[in-house]
Design a protein around this motif. Structure first.
Motif, short mmCIF file in Angstrom:
data_model
loop_
_atom_site.label_atom_id
_atom_site.label_comp_id
_atom_site.label_asym_id
_atom_site.label_seq_id
_atom_site.Cartn_x
_atom_site.Cartn_y
_atom_site.Cartn_z
N LEU A 31 0.83 -1.20 0.00
CA LEU A 31 0.00 0.00 0.00
C LEU A 31 0.86 1.25 0.00
O LEU A 31 2.00 1.24 0.49
CB LEU A 31 -0.89 0.02 1.25
CG LEU A 31 -1.79 -1.18 1.50
CD1 LEU A 31 -2.45 -1.05 2.86
CD2 LEU A 31 -2.82 -1.30 0.40
N ASP A 32 0.31 2.35 -0.51
CA ASP A 32 0.95 3.65 -0.33
C ASP A 32 0.96 3.96 1.15
O ASP A 32 0.10 3.51 1.91
CB ASP A 32 0.17 4.74 -1.07
CG ASP A 32 0.28 4.61 -2.58
OD1 ASP A 32 1.26 4.02 -3.07
OD2 ASP A 32 -0.62 5.12 -3.28
N HIS A 33 1.94 4.76 1.57
CA HIS A 33 2.03 5.14 2.98
C HIS A 33 0.79 5.93 3.39
O HIS A 33 0.22 6.66 2.59
CB HIS A 33 3.28 5.97 3.24
CG HIS A 33 3.45 6.28 4.69
ND1 HIS A 33 2.96 7.44 5.25
CD2 HIS A 33 4.02 5.57 5.70
CE1 HIS A 33 3.23 7.43 6.55
NE2 HIS A 33 3.88 6.31 6.84
N GLU A 72 12.43 10.15 7.29
CA GLU A 72 11.28 10.92 6.81
C GLU A 72 10.49 10.10 5.79
O GLU A 72 11.06 9.35 5.00
CB GLU A 72 11.75 12.22 6.15
CG GLU A 72 12.38 13.20 7.11
CD GLU A 72 11.38 13.75 8.12
OE1 GLU A 72 10.23 14.03 7.74
OE2 GLU A 72 11.76 13.88 9.30
N THR A 73 9.18 10.26 5.81
CA THR A 73 8.32 9.64 4.81
C THR A 73 8.49 10.36 3.49
O THR A 73 8.57 11.59 3.45
CB THR A 73 6.85 9.73 5.28
OG1 THR A 73 6.73 9.05 6.53
CG2 THR A 73 5.91 9.11 4.29
N THR A 74 8.56 9.61 2.40
CA THR A 74 8.68 10.18 1.06
C THR A 74 7.56 9.64 0.18
O THR A 74 6.77 8.79 0.62
CB THR A 74 10.03 9.82 0.41
OG1 THR A 74 10.05 8.42 0.11
CG2 THR A 74 11.21 10.18 1.32
N ASP A 99 11.08 2.05 3.28
CA ASP A 99 11.43 3.25 2.51
C ASP A 99 10.95 3.17 1.06
O ASP A 99 10.51 4.17 0.50
CB ASP A 99 12.95 3.45 2.51
CG ASP A 99 13.49 3.78 3.89
OD1 ASP A 99 12.68 4.06 4.81
OD2 ASP A 99 14.72 3.76 4.06
N ARG A 100 11.07 2.00 0.46
CA ARG A 100 10.65 1.83 -0.93
C ARG A 100 10.58 0.34 -1.25
O ARG A 100 11.32 -0.46 -0.66
CB ARG A 100 11.62 2.52 -1.88
CG ARG A 100 13.01 1.94 -1.88
CD ARG A 100 14.08 2.92 -2.38
NE ARG A 100 15.40 2.40 -2.12
CZ ARG A 100 16.01 2.39 -0.95
NH1 ARG A 100 15.41 2.87 0.11
NH2 ARG A 100 17.21 1.89 -0.80
N VAL A 101 9.71 -0.02 -2.18
CA VAL A 101 9.66 -1.38 -2.70
C VAL A 101 10.42 -1.37 -4.02
O VAL A 101 10.17 -0.52 -4.88
CB VAL A 101 8.21 -1.87 -2.88
CG1 VAL A 101 8.18 -3.21 -3.59
CG2 VAL A 101 7.51 -1.96 -1.53
N LEU A 102 11.35 -2.29 -4.16
CA LEU A 102 12.21 -2.31 -5.34
C LEU A 102 11.69 -3.23 -6.43
O LEU A 102 11.62 -2.85 -7.59
CB LEU A 102 13.64 -2.70 -4.94
CG LEU A 102 14.28 -1.73 -3.94
CD1 LEU A 102 15.56 -2.32 -3.37
CD2 LEU A 102 14.52 -0.39 -4.58
N ASP A 103 11.36 -4.48 -6.08
CA ASP A 103 10.89 -5.41 -7.09
C ASP A 103 10.42 -6.71 -6.44
O ASP A 103 10.56 -6.90 -5.24
CB ASP A 103 11.98 -5.71 -8.13
CG ASP A 103 13.27 -6.27 -7.53
OD1 ASP A 103 13.22 -7.30 -6.83
OD2 ASP A 103 14.33 -5.66 -7.76
#
Length: 166
Positions: A31-33, A72-74, A99-103
């Motif tokens: 999900l999006d943050h 920090e949230t991005t 922080d991020r989903v890569l693959d």
């Protein structure tokens, strides 16, 4: 059951400069943050609750839980909704902030190695295996170990500390 020497399909995500993974079978959705409803007296890594399709789900800052420090949230920040088994109970559903989903990647049996004693910024007991790929390494996390020693009341009161299923 050891996953060493077995083919794996995983969700690869980033926490700072490090790359981690969870088996796709553990990840319900990405999900999006979103902001969490903060709980009084909760540990710093427990951000609060979020609604996922009508269910209250604890939101965990995975960076803080692993000892990497808050960030920090991005726009790239995501919530991995995961299930982890609990001894003699229904699976525990958590929202892990990353922080991020890569693959989503598949690793052949020859790319799945035992976790060495990593020392450093996270406990090596939290890492089930090291996944080797052309551009470096990915640490496969073991959610059961990460949350095994937490107080039962954080997860509904029915789980004694250290009794999450392996």
């Amino acid at each position: 059951m050891s996953i060493i020497g077995q083919e794996l399909q995983v969700v690869v995500f980033g926490l700072g400069e490090e790359r981690f993974a969870l088996p796709v079978t553990d990840v319900r959705e990405i999900l999006d943050h979103r902001p969490a409803f903060r709980m009084p007296d909760a540990p710093a890594w427990l951000l609060g609750l979020t609604d996922v399709r009508g269910t209250s789900v604890p939101m965990i800052d995975l960076r803080v839980r692993l000892g990497l420090g808050a960030a920090e949230t991005t726009l790239a920040t995501r919530v991995l909704v995961v299930e982890t088994p609990v001894a003699d109970a229904a699976p525990l559903v958590l929202g892990l902030v990353v922080d991020r989903v890569l693959d989503v990647s598949r690793f052949g049996a020859d790319a799945v190695e035992p976790s060495p004693d990593l020392g450093g910024r996270w406990r090596s007991g939290h890492v089930e295996a090291i996944l080797r790929r052309e551009d470096g390494f990915v640490a496969l996390l073991d959610l059961t170990r990460i949350f095994a020693n937490d107080d039962a009341d954080l997860f509904g009161g029915d789980v004694a500390p250290g009794t999450l299923a392996a």
